[in-house]
Design a protein around this motif. Structure first.
Motif, mmCIF file in Angstrom:
data_model
loop_
_atom_site.group_PDB
_atom_site.id
_atom_site.type_symbol
_atom_site.label_atom_id
_atom_site.label_comp_id
_atom_site.label_asym_id
_atom_site.label_seq_id
_atom_site.Cartn_x
_atom_site.Cartn_y
_atom_site.Cartn_z
ATOM 1 N N THR A 223 40.047 35.622 54.028
ATOM 2 C CA THR A 223 39.756 34.489 53.151
ATOM 3 C C THR A 223 38.537 33.718 53.641
ATOM 4 O OG1 THR A 223 42.076 34.267 52.505
ATOM 5 C CG2 THR A 223 40.674 32.355 52.173
ATOM 6 N N GLY A 224 38.415 33.585 54.957
ATOM 7 C CA GLY A 224 37.247 32.904 55.500
ATOM 8 C C GLY A 224 35.954 33.593 55.100
ATOM 9 N N ALA A 225 35.959 34.917 55.096
ATOM 10 C CA ALA A 225 34.770 35.670 54.693
ATOM 11 C C ALA A 225 34.519 35.532 53.192
ATOM 12 C CB ALA A 225 34.924 37.135 55.069
ATOM 13 N N LEU A 226 35.585 35.594 52.414
ATOM 14 C CA LEU A 226 35.449 35.448 50.963
ATOM 15 C C LEU A 226 34.848 34.087 50.607
ATOM 16 C CD1 LEU A 226 35.948 36.403 48.068
ATOM 17 C CD2 LEU A 226 38.316 35.610 48.290
ATOM 18 N N LEU A 227 35.286 33.045 51.298
ATOM 19 C CA LEU A 227 34.775 31.707 51.028
ATOM 20 C C LEU A 227 33.284 31.601 51.325
ATOM 21 C CD1 LEU A 227 37.725 29.619 52.506
ATOM 22 C CD2 LEU A 227 37.059 29.716 50.090
ATOM 23 N N GLN A 228 32.774 32.446 52.215
ATOM 24 C CA GLN A 228 31.344 32.427 52.533
ATOM 25 C C GLN A 228 30.502 32.991 51.400
ATOM 26 O OE1 GLN A 228 30.246 34.159 56.355
ATOM 27 N NE2 GLN A 228 32.264 33.657 57.180
ATOM 28 N N HIS A 229 31.099 33.857 50.569
ATOM 29 C CA HIS A 229 30.302 34.592 49.588
ATOM 30 C C HIS A 229 30.605 34.243 48.134
ATOM 31 C CE1 HIS A 229 28.640 37.068 52.760
ATOM 32 N NE2 HIS A 229 29.859 37.324 53.199
ATOM 33 N N ILE A 230 31.684 33.563 47.875
ATOM 34 C CA ILE A 230 32.107 33.335 46.498
ATOM 35 C C ILE A 230 31.136 32.432 45.741
ATOM 36 C CG2 ILE A 230 33.576 31.320 46.919
ATOM 37 C CD1 ILE A 230 35.671 32.606 45.083
ATOM 38 N N ALA B 34 27.883 32.542 45.774
ATOM 39 C CA ALA B 34 26.592 33.170 45.484
ATOM 40 C C ALA B 34 26.352 33.186 43.975
ATOM 41 C CB ALA B 34 26.556 34.593 46.031
ATOM 42 N N PRO B 35 25.267 32.572 43.500
ATOM 43 C CA PRO B 35 25.047 32.493 42.049
ATOM 44 C C PRO B 35 24.709 33.836 41.438
ATOM 45 C CG PRO B 35 23.159 31.614 43.231
ATOM 46 C CD PRO B 35 24.214 31.890 44.263
ATOM 47 N N ASP B 36 25.192 34.052 40.215
ATOM 48 C CA ASP B 36 24.849 35.231 39.418
ATOM 49 C C ASP B 36 25.157 36.531 40.138
ATOM 50 O OD1 ASP B 36 23.813 33.377 37.537
ATOM 51 O OD2 ASP B 36 21.906 33.356 38.614
ATOM 52 N N THR B 37 26.264 36.530 40.879
ATOM 53 C CA THR B 37 26.651 37.701 41.665
ATOM 54 C C THR B 37 27.942 38.286 41.103
ATOM 55 O OG1 THR B 37 25.677 36.700 43.642
ATOM 56 C CG2 THR B 37 27.193 38.539 43.978
ATOM 57 N N PRO B 38 27.930 39.548 40.638
ATOM 58 C CA PRO B 38 29.155 40.153 40.114
ATOM 59 C C PRO B 38 30.269 40.145 41.150
ATOM 60 C CG PRO B 38 27.238 41.535 39.626
ATOM 61 C CD PRO B 38 26.774 40.470 40.577
ATOM 62 N N ILE B 39 31.504 40.062 40.695
ATOM 63 C CA ILE B 39 32.625 39.942 41.619
ATOM 64 C C ILE B 39 32.705 41.142 42.552
ATOM 65 C CG2 ILE B 39 34.289 40.961 39.988
ATOM 66 C CD1 ILE B 39 36.371 38.977 41.112
ATOM 67 N N VAL C 109 30.498 40.390 45.395
ATOM 68 C CA VAL C 109 31.112 39.370 46.255
ATOM 69 C C VAL C 109 32.087 40.032 47.223
ATOM 70 C CG1 VAL C 109 32.673 37.376 46.306
ATOM 71 C CG2 VAL C 109 30.845 37.486 44.599
ATOM 72 N N PHE C 110 32.904 40.944 46.718
ATOM 73 C CA PHE C 110 33.881 41.619 47.582
ATOM 74 C C PHE C 110 33.201 42.572 48.565
ATOM 75 C CE2 PHE C 110 37.201 40.786 44.153
ATOM 76 C CZ PHE C 110 37.812 39.781 44.884
ATOM 77 N N LYS C 111 32.104 43.207 48.166
ATOM 78 C CA LYS C 111 31.367 44.070 49.091
ATOM 79 C C LYS C 111 30.796 43.258 50.256
ATOM 80 C CE LYS C 111 30.022 47.645 45.759
ATOM 81 N NZ LYS C 111 28.885 48.218 44.982
ATOM 82 N N ARG C 112 30.241 42.099 49.927
ATOM 83 C CA ARG C 112 29.696 41.237 50.977
ATOM 84 C C ARG C 112 30.808 40.722 51.886
ATOM 85 N NH1 ARG C 112 25.398 37.719 47.244
ATOM 86 N NH2 ARG C 112 23.998 39.479 46.788
ATOM 87 N N THR C 113 31.954 40.432 51.279
ATOM 88 C CA THR C 113 33.112 40.006 52.066
ATOM 89 C C THR C 113 33.535 41.114 53.019
ATOM 90 O OG1 THR C 113 33.868 38.546 50.283
ATOM 91 C CG2 THR C 113 35.503 39.219 51.930
ATOM 92 N N ALA D 95 34.237 43.261 58.430
ATOM 93 C CA ALA D 95 34.006 44.366 59.378
ATOM 94 C C ALA D 95 33.232 43.871 60.595
ATOM 95 C CB ALA D 95 33.248 45.490 58.683
ATOM 96 N N ALA D 96 32.238 43.025 60.355
ATOM 97 C CA ALA D 96 31.446 42.500 61.466
ATOM 98 C C ALA D 96 32.283 41.611 62.372
ATOM 99 C CB ALA D 96 30.247 41.730 60.928
#
Length: 487
Positions: free
Chosen positions: A180-187, A189-194, A197-201, A206-207
């Motif tokens: 959830t912490g990672a998801l909150l970092q990326h959610i 992002a403007p104009d970004t398909p969901i 968002v999940f790929k970036r999460t 992983a990192a």
């Protein structure tokens, strides 16, 4: 406007047999709920819920799902698969045995069925529910596996797991779980398909776990879904460099650009003469997209106190007399847009409100209708969260509750649609029970002017009623550190 609704569950305080308490799920659920509210989701929330609480919430959530809308379910807490079926544990789930757990926890299949039967266009399930569970080794059943099982995603659905099927996720060392912490970092992002968002999460998770935790999604979405839609993607009337005017490149050879440059200075002695060059004859020669940027900078200067810019807005009808209608439209569109959107074309956290009422006084003139419809549709398209959408011209009715004390009538509530939105906004002004509340005495006119600004509604469209009724001359006491808020 597409209706968005969400069921958000965070269970941490487990008390059932064989379960252990968790650190992050309630924090996760609260953080996700705040984020979803920002993007116009209505929320059904359960924190540390019993099995009965979760069933009731699911039923309530089902009734809020709208046709062609978006329905989202988020769960953080204990979850497990039994014979290939996934179950989400309530805080009172009986984990003493397989059968007991099945019948005292919420089946993920039941949630999927609710979504599948709905007429929502987009269905989203986010599961941060794969923590290691101590009872796995105590049941001695071959049908019990670690983590959650893979599941079919019906049409129009995306299901996101905190980790791969059959694996477990970290609860996290900070205030939020690792996923959830990672998801909150990326959610945001403007104009970004969901999916992105999940790929970036996934990459962040992983990192943060040295590759030990790999997130997972199943999707059958038919179209794109964005949490955060910026004005750049929504507005097609003007160039992207006008909507995100940080991209607007000034050409020193053009008079219009010289004026804009002058307005951008934080120097009234430069800004005021620049305004004087904006004449109807000149404006009629300027491109609409440049006039839009010019309008933005006129409002910026007026907001900062440049007298000529203030006067231009206050006397807009006279100042634009002789301009072509499309030029007036572009100039006013820019002025209004600057109130709500920043230089990246994203909604401001706090509007530029110093000249808000003066600008929205122009809504009374029929010739400016298109500009106010433009801002209303843009705010709706970018999921602006307002009590009433600016530009629509709708009246907002509030009831102010006061309590009579020795020093006067102190405000205790501001009700909109039966909800008290008056709350402590600065914790430093909190007082213990029985202690007097610090407050300033102000007239009703001053209070209503401030209330209109806080609610982002033109003062002429704000209807205020007091209970008990007050005389017009009665002053009221406004508690320090309190205000109205949608948070």
């Amino acid at each position: 406007m597409q209706q968005r609704t969400a069921l958000v569950i965070g269970n941490a305080n487990y008390v059932g047999p064989n379960t252990i308490k968790l650190k992050n799920p309630v924090n996760d659920a609260e953080a996700i709920a705040r984020k979803l509210k920002k993007y116009n989701f209505s929320i059904t929330s359960v924190l540390d819920g019993t099995f009965a609480d979760m069933r009731t919430a699911l039923n309530n959530f089902q009734s809020t799902i709208k046709p062609q809308g978006v329905a989202l379910v988020f769960f953080a807490g204990h979850g497990i698969q039994i014979d290939g079926e996934n179950f989400l544990f309530a805080c009172d789930t009986d984990a003493s045995g397989e059968g007991q757990a099945k019948y005292s926890s919420l089946s993920l299949n039941q949630i999927i069925d609710v979504l599948d039967r709905s007429k929502a266009d987009t269905k989203i399930v986010i599961l941060d529910a794969c923590r290691e569970n101590p009872f796995v080794t105590t049941w001695h059943r071959s049908g019990i596996n670690r983590g959650l099982a893979s599941i079919f995603a019906p049409r129009g659905t995306i299901i996101a797991f905190a980790t791969s099927p059959g694996q477990v996720a970290a609860d996290g060392l900070a205030a939020n779980g690792t996923y959830t912490g990672a998801l909150l970092q990326h959610i945001d992002a403007p104009d970004t398909p969901i999916e992105t968002v999940f790929k970036r999460t996934r990459n962040t998770v992983a990192a943060n776990t040295a590759g030990k935790q790999i997130t997972w999604e199943h999707t059958s979405l038919a179209g794109d879904f964005y949490f955060n839609t910026s004005a750049i993607s929504f507005v097609t009337t003007y160039a992207a460099s006008s909507i995100a005017d940080s991209l607007f490149v000034l050409d020193p050879g053009k008079t219009s650009h010289q004026i804009i440059r002058g307005l951008k200075t934080i120097d009234w002695y430069t800004q005021n003469p620049a305004i004087g060059r904006v004449t109807p004859a000149f404006a009629n020669t300027v491109k609409d997209e440049t006039l839009f940027v010019l309008g933005r900078n006129i409002y910026q200067a007026a907001h900062g106190g440049a007298r000529s810019a203030e006067a231009f807005i206050q006397n807009f009808v006279d100042k634009t007399s002789g301009m072509k209608s499309e030029k007036i439209r572009a100039l006013l569109d820019g002025i209004i847009f600057e109130i709500f959107f920043d230089s990246k074309g994203e909604l401001r956290e706090t509007i530029k409100g110093n000249m808000f009422d003066e600008v929205f006084e122009l809504q009374k003139f029929a010739q400016f209708k298109d500009s106010f419809e433009f801002i209303a549709s843009t705010l709706i398209g970018t999921h602006g969260d307002f009590y009433t959408v600016p530009g629509k011209g709708h009246t907002l009715s509030v009831t102010v509750v006061t309590k009579t004390e020795k020093k006067g009538n102190i405000i205790t509530g501001v009700f909109i649609d039966t909800v008290n939105v008056f709350r402590l906004t600065d914790p430093e002004y909190a007082v213990e029970d029985g202690e007097p509340t610090l407050a300033r005495s102000i007239s009703q006119d001053v209070f209503e002017e401030q209330l209109a600004k806080d609610l982002i509604v033109p003062q002429r469209l704000l209807q205020v009623r007091y209970t008990p009724a007050l005389q017009p001359s009665d002053k009221i006491r406004y508690p320090y550190g309190w205000g109205v808020s949608k948070k």
